[in-house]
Design a protein around this motif. Structure first.
Motif, PDB file in Angstrom:
ATOM      1  N   UNK A   1      -1.399  30.070  15.455  1.00 28.81           N
ATOM      2  CA  UNK A   1      -2.628  30.520  15.385  1.00 28.81           C
ATOM      3  C   UNK A   1      -3.208  31.132  16.313  1.00 28.81           C
ATOM      4  N   UNK A   2      -4.339  32.131  16.202  1.00 28.06           N
ATOM      5  CA  UNK A   2      -5.093  32.693  17.237  1.00 28.06           C
ATOM      6  C   UNK A   2      -6.697  32.551  16.891  1.00 28.06           C
ATOM      7  N   UNK A   3      -7.287  32.324  17.983  1.00 30.18           N
ATOM      8  CA  UNK A   3      -8.829  32.206  18.029  1.00 30.18           C
ATOM      9  C   UNK A   3      -9.474  33.081  18.798  1.00 30.18           C
ATOM     10  N   UNK A   4     -10.439  33.881  18.566  1.00 31.56           N
ATOM     11  CA  UNK A   4     -11.204  34.755  19.459  1.00 31.56           C
ATOM     12  C   UNK A   4     -12.772  34.431  19.250  1.00 31.56           C
ATOM     13  N   UNK A   5     -13.616  34.008  20.191  1.00 32.61           N
ATOM     14  CA  UNK A   5     -14.996  33.739  20.098  1.00 32.61           C
ATOM     15  C   UNK A   5     -15.677  34.371  21.140  1.00 32.61           C
ATOM     16  N   UNK A   6     -16.993  34.777  20.630  1.00 38.20           N
ATOM     17  CA  UNK A   6     -17.757  35.428  21.836  1.00 38.20           C
ATOM     18  C   UNK A   6     -19.333  35.447  21.247  1.00 38.20           C
ATOM     19  N   UNK A   7     -20.212  34.715  22.175  1.00 29.96           N
ATOM     20  CA  UNK A   7     -21.587  34.371  21.606  1.00 29.96           C
ATOM     21  C   UNK A   7     -21.417  33.819  20.317  1.00 29.96           C
ATOM     22  N   UNK A   8     -21.882  34.044  19.190  1.00 22.51           N
ATOM     23  CA  UNK A   8     -21.967  33.683  17.902  1.00 22.51           C
ATOM     24  C   UNK A   8     -20.922  34.320  17.054  1.00 22.51           C
ATOM     25  N   UNK A   9     -20.017  35.273  17.489  1.00 20.35           N
ATOM     26  CA  UNK A   9     -19.076  35.683  16.810  1.00 20.35           C
ATOM     27  C   UNK A   9     -17.672  35.236  16.965  1.00 20.35           C
ATOM     28  N   UNK A  10     -16.827  34.988  16.028  1.00 21.68           N
ATOM     29  CA  UNK A  10     -15.375  34.437  16.055  1.00 21.68           C
ATOM     30  C   UNK A  10     -14.675  34.879  15.024  1.00 21.68           C
ATOM     31  N   UNK A  11     -13.346  34.846  15.261  1.00 20.08           N
ATOM     32  CA  UNK A  11     -12.304  35.020  14.518  1.00 20.08           C
ATOM     33  C   UNK A  11     -11.263  34.175  14.754  1.00 20.08           C
ATOM     34  N   UNK A  12     -10.610  33.740  13.541  1.00 23.56           N
ATOM     35  CA  UNK A  12      -9.368  32.882  13.474  1.00 23.56           C
ATOM     36  C   UNK A  12      -8.461  33.316  12.548  1.00 23.56           C
ATOM     37  N   UNK A  13      -7.069  33.187  12.915  1.00 27.48           N
ATOM     38  CA  UNK A  13      -6.057  33.489  12.065  1.00 27.48           C
ATOM     39  C   UNK A  13      -4.949  32.693  12.373  1.00 27.48           C
ATOM     40  N   UNK A  14      -4.398  32.105  11.273  1.00 25.88           N
ATOM     41  CA  UNK A  14      -3.397  31.326  11.146  1.00 25.88           C
ATOM     42  C   UNK A  14      -1.960  31.603  10.260  1.00 25.88           C
ATOM     43  N   UNK A  15      -0.876  31.252  10.521  1.00 27.84           N
ATOM     44  CA  UNK A  15       0.185  31.513   9.648  1.00 27.84           C
ATOM     45  C   UNK A  15       1.028  30.349   9.621  1.00 27.84           C
TER      46      UNK A  15
END
Length: 443
Positions: free
Chosen positions: A66-80
């Motif tokens: 999985x991968x997670x990116x978060x900055x301030x109130x924005x975020x993105x998550x991806x899992x396989x």
């Protein structure tokens, strides 16, 4: 069981490896007796041809990065994930064992344009494995008018789903607007293959059921839904009003007498809800909700099946002097058919008198009556693949009840209006915290 390992790879990003294990056991016993006119089963033994016992166990292993990116109130998550499932079961002495392998995914993005406007998007896939009853190559003749049989060649269904949420909130004025959209597509949908008035020979005996059914994998199953809601306070009467409306569409395939049938259902729904915000001693809610449905089967020559159902609800609770309480509710439900002539309705009314207990009034004893007018019918209408069904269920009517409630809660010390007590200075939240002391919270 679930294990997750995470590792930061940048200031605002991290990677992970996840493993999950699920196991489910299921035992189902169906016992059928052939009785006389008195329906008495005393002294009888179960009929072996109509009775069945099912014992099954399903396990699933799922592992993936999985991968997670978060900055301030924005975020993105991806899992396989790589997913391996096993089904092991026993039905009427027949062993059934299947292995399934799939790759599934999950992605989520949250975009906050400002404290009042945000968008959240989910995209994911999931599977649905057939159970042992779907797979058993054995006739079920518990109801000789509706005989069914499993299909040992069934595959898992594979579903793709997307969800979209837009939220606009004005906390100062207490207003919230939300728009939701969702869509789903299913590959290898496990649908029914139905035969009407088809003779079936079982163990040398011929049956003439009204319906004989089995299962098949089919493509073409999909659904769409959109929904709007808006909530705001009505200050002069110290109440909150919520308005909601939505549209949904489903497409379900089936086979009828070896011909493909597509059931399309278009639904429109709306709801109004008025809730009190007067005081902690007076609480009431008034609501109305209704739905209009149009169902159509591609093989039917009777056109669309249209029906409408709605209900009105009211609830009230008041706490008087010395801790005495009064609680009441009423619910009116009506079903109306347009293409088939029916109109059914019922009203449920309940009322209770009670008294708060203990020094902190966390306990309450109540005496009351449910379904005062003894009208409960539990009527419902449903549309499936190739059929529309009206159902009446046996229910408990009027009854009297004594009830004791106790609330478990502890708020600790009283809240403070001093922002410094929450680690906030100059109107700014500490790193990683919102102004309300929680993650991402906002006044």
């Amino acid at each position: 069981a679930n294990v997750t390992y995470t590792e930061p790879v940048a200031k605002n990003a991290q990677v992970s490896m996840q493993y999950r294990f699920d196991m489910e056991n299921q035992d189902i016993t169906k016992t059928a007796y052939i009785t006389g006119d008195d329906f008495n089963i005393a002294g009888l033994t179960p009929d072996a041809s109509l009775s069945s016992y099912t014992d099954s166990r399903s396990t699933e292993h799922r592992v993936g990065p999985g991968f997670r990116w978060a900055k301030n109130r924005n975020s993105f998550i991806a899992n396989v994930y790589y997913q391996h499932s096993t089904l092991d079961g026993l039905v009427k002495g027949e062993n059934i064992k299947r292995d399934y392998d799939h790759v599934t995914y999950f992605m989520m993005g949250n975009i906050a344009f400002n404290p009042q406007n945000s968008i959240r998007i989910f995209v994911n896939s999931y599977t649905h494995n057939p159970d042992v009853r779907n797979l058993q190559d054995i006739y079920d003749v518990a109801n000789a008018q509706y005989i069914s049989k499993g299909n040992p060649n069934l595959k898992s269904s594979y579903n793709h789903r997307v969800n979209f949420h837009y939220i606009r909130s004005n906390i100062e004025k207490g207003r919230t607007f939300m728009w939701m959209f969702s869509g789903n597509i299913t590959q290898d949908y496990i649908g029914q293959s139905i035969y009407y008035n088809k003779p079936v020979t079982i163990d040398g005996e011929e049956y003439n059921p009204l319906q004989y059914s089995t299962y098949e994998n089919m493509n073409g199953s999909s659904s769409l839904r959109t929904h709007l809601s808006y909530g705001f306070p009505i200050n002069p009467i110290k109440c909150n009003l919520n308005i909601m409306a939505g549209v949904s569409w489903t497409r379900t395939p089936s086979m009828i007498n070896d011909e493909l049938n597509i059931t399309s259902n278009m639904g429109y729904d709306a709801m109004l809800s008025l809730g009190s915000n007067i005081s902690e001693n007076i609480d009431f809610t008034l609501s109305w909700g209704g739905a209009f449905n149009q169902a159509n089967n591609s093989l039917s020559t009777q056109g669309k099946n249209e029906y409408f159902n709605h209900n009105v609800e009211a609830s009230f609770k008041a706490v008087f002097l010395k801790g005495f309480t009064f609680t009441a509710s009423a619910n009116y439900t009506q079903y109306i058919g347009y293409t088939s002539d029916y109109n059914d309705s019922y009203t449920l009314c309940n009322a209770y008198i009670g008294h708060k207990l203990f020094k902190n009034q966390l306990g309450e004893i109540m005496f009351g009556v449910n379904d005062i007018f003894n009208q409960n019918k539990a009527f419902s209408r449903s549309t499936g693949s190739g059929f529309t069904q009206n159902s009446w269920n046996s229910v408990i009517g009027r009854y009297f009840i004594a009830q004791f409630n106790y609330n478990l809660r502890f708020f600790g010390k009283k809240g403070s209006k001093n922002l410094a007590d929450y680690g906030i200075s100059d109107g700014k939240a500490p790193q990683g915290m919102g102004p309300m002391g929680g993650p991402g919270g906002h006044r």
